[in-house]
Design an enzyme around this catalytic site. Structure first.
Site, PDB file in Angstrom:
ATOM      1  N   LEU A 194      16.741  22.276  91.150  1.00 51.51           N
ATOM      2  CA  LEU A 194      16.838  20.991  91.837  1.00 51.51           C
ATOM      3  C   LEU A 194      17.026  19.941  90.750  1.00 51.51           C
ATOM      4  O   LEU A 194      16.475  20.073  89.639  1.00 51.51           O
ATOM      5  CB  LEU A 194      15.555  20.704  92.626  1.00 51.51           C
ATOM      6  CG  LEU A 194      15.285  21.581  93.859  1.00 51.51           C
ATOM      7  CD1 LEU A 194      13.956  21.213  94.500  1.00 51.51           C
ATOM      8  CD2 LEU A 194      16.415  21.473  94.881  1.00 51.51           C
ATOM      9  N   ASP A 195      17.771  18.885  91.058  1.00 52.21           N
ATOM     10  CA  ASP A 195      17.977  17.816  90.078  1.00 52.21           C
ATOM     11  C   ASP A 195      16.641  17.149  89.726  1.00 52.21           C
ATOM     12  O   ASP A 195      15.685  17.219  90.508  1.00 52.21           O
ATOM     13  CB  ASP A 195      18.915  16.751  90.656  1.00 52.21           C
ATOM     14  CG  ASP A 195      20.269  17.335  91.021  1.00 52.21           C
ATOM     15  OD1 ASP A 195      20.678  18.320  90.380  1.00 52.21           O
ATOM     16  OD2 ASP A 195      20.900  16.803  91.944  1.00 52.21           O
ATOM     17  N   HIS A 196      16.619  16.441  88.602  1.00 51.80           N
ATOM     18  CA  HIS A 196      15.355  15.825  88.166  1.00 51.80           C
ATOM     19  C   HIS A 196      14.831  14.821  89.194  1.00 51.80           C
ATOM     20  O   HIS A 196      13.621  14.633  89.346  1.00 51.80           O
ATOM     21  CB  HIS A 196      15.521  15.159  86.785  1.00 51.80           C
ATOM     22  CG  HIS A 196      16.302  13.885  86.821  1.00 51.80           C
ATOM     23  ND1 HIS A 196      15.714  12.661  87.072  1.00 51.80           N
ATOM     24  CD2 HIS A 196      17.623  13.651  86.686  1.00 51.80           C
ATOM     25  CE1 HIS A 196      16.654  11.725  87.070  1.00 51.80           C
ATOM     26  NE2 HIS A 196      17.812  12.307  86.842  1.00 51.80           N
TER      27      HIS A 196
END
Ligand code: URA
Length: 241
Positions: free
Chosen positions: A108-110
């Site tokens: 998942l993106d930051h």
């Protein structure tokens, strides 16, 4: 997923992430390891691993052949083992887990929150990440501009993304309110939800994954940053529909 096996204590400790064989022997010799309420003194003594409970330096542990975890990922955390701008997701777990090879299943993106699976079982990670495995992933996206019927229609019929040979379409997509939609994807391409929303003429302002297969984050009762072990019942909820 506990195997029945009789294994020397130093090897057990090493498999659970307590360092080198030599380091694990030193833990036993130093009196730091307890089994059944008393100090274990012989590191070469074999123990049945299935259901084995022990403590190291007063901290209780349960033997686990492999780790299968679910995290409610908070914002500001990178899924990489070697992050560039934010702390690694592995900082949210005991150091022993990284030592034994824990890694996220996909990324998942930051700035994306929500359900993230992690494991140290290579076969499990590989199977879950396979593009042939059509496990639906449900995301809730906050949009910068209103959600319109034509936005939903574009996401359902498919949008072209740079470097993708074919249009990518949502399995389902519905508006939750004027600036929020739920979208189900079966692929896991890089920044897929954000890129699909942009390609359809909107912008993703915030994103959260709320379910993978039939496993829903809300059923796990995890606060942001909290994690839990997944038992076989919950793992079976990850099977393709
Ligand atoms: N899609 C994205 O754009 N970002 C994520 O983190 C997951 C899916």
């Amino acid at each position: 997923m506990t195997a029945r096996a009789s294994v020397p204590l130093d090897k057990i400790l090493q498999s659970q992430g307590f360092g080198s064989r030599k380091g694990c022997r030193a833990l036993v010799e130093g009196g730091y390891v307890e089994i059944g309420g008393s100090a274990a003194t012989d590191y070469s003594l074999p123990y049945e691993t299935g259901g084995l409970a022990f403590s190291v330096n007063g901290e209780p542990w349960q033997y686990r052949e492999k780790l299968y975890l679910a995290l409610n990922k908070p914002v500001g955390i990178e899924c990489s083992r070697k992050p560039s701008h934010h702390p690694s997701v592995l900082t949210l777990f005991p150091g022993q887990f990284a030592e034994r090879g824990l890694q996220p299943v996909g990324r998942l993106d930051h700035d994306t929150t929500g359900l993230l699976l992690l494991s140290d079982d290579g076969a499990f990670i590989h199977a879950q990440s396979s593009p042939k495995r059509h496990v639906p992933k449900l995301y809730r996206a906050t949009t910068a501009r209103p959600v319109t019927p034509s936005l939903i229609e574009s996401l359902l019929s498919g949008v072209m993304l740079v470097d993708e040979p074919e249009p990518l379409r949502a399995v389902s997509c519905e508006a939750l309110d004027e600036f929020m939609l739920e979208i189900v994807l079966e692929q896991g391409k890089y920044h897929q939800v954000k890129r699909m929303l942009a390609a359809a003429g909107n912008h993703c302002a915030a994103l959260s994954r709320v379910a993978i297969g039939r496993l829903r984050l809300e059923d796990l009762g995890l606060a942001p940053g909290a994690w839990t072990y997944l038992d076989e019942g919950r793992l079976s909820m990850l099977a393709p529909a």
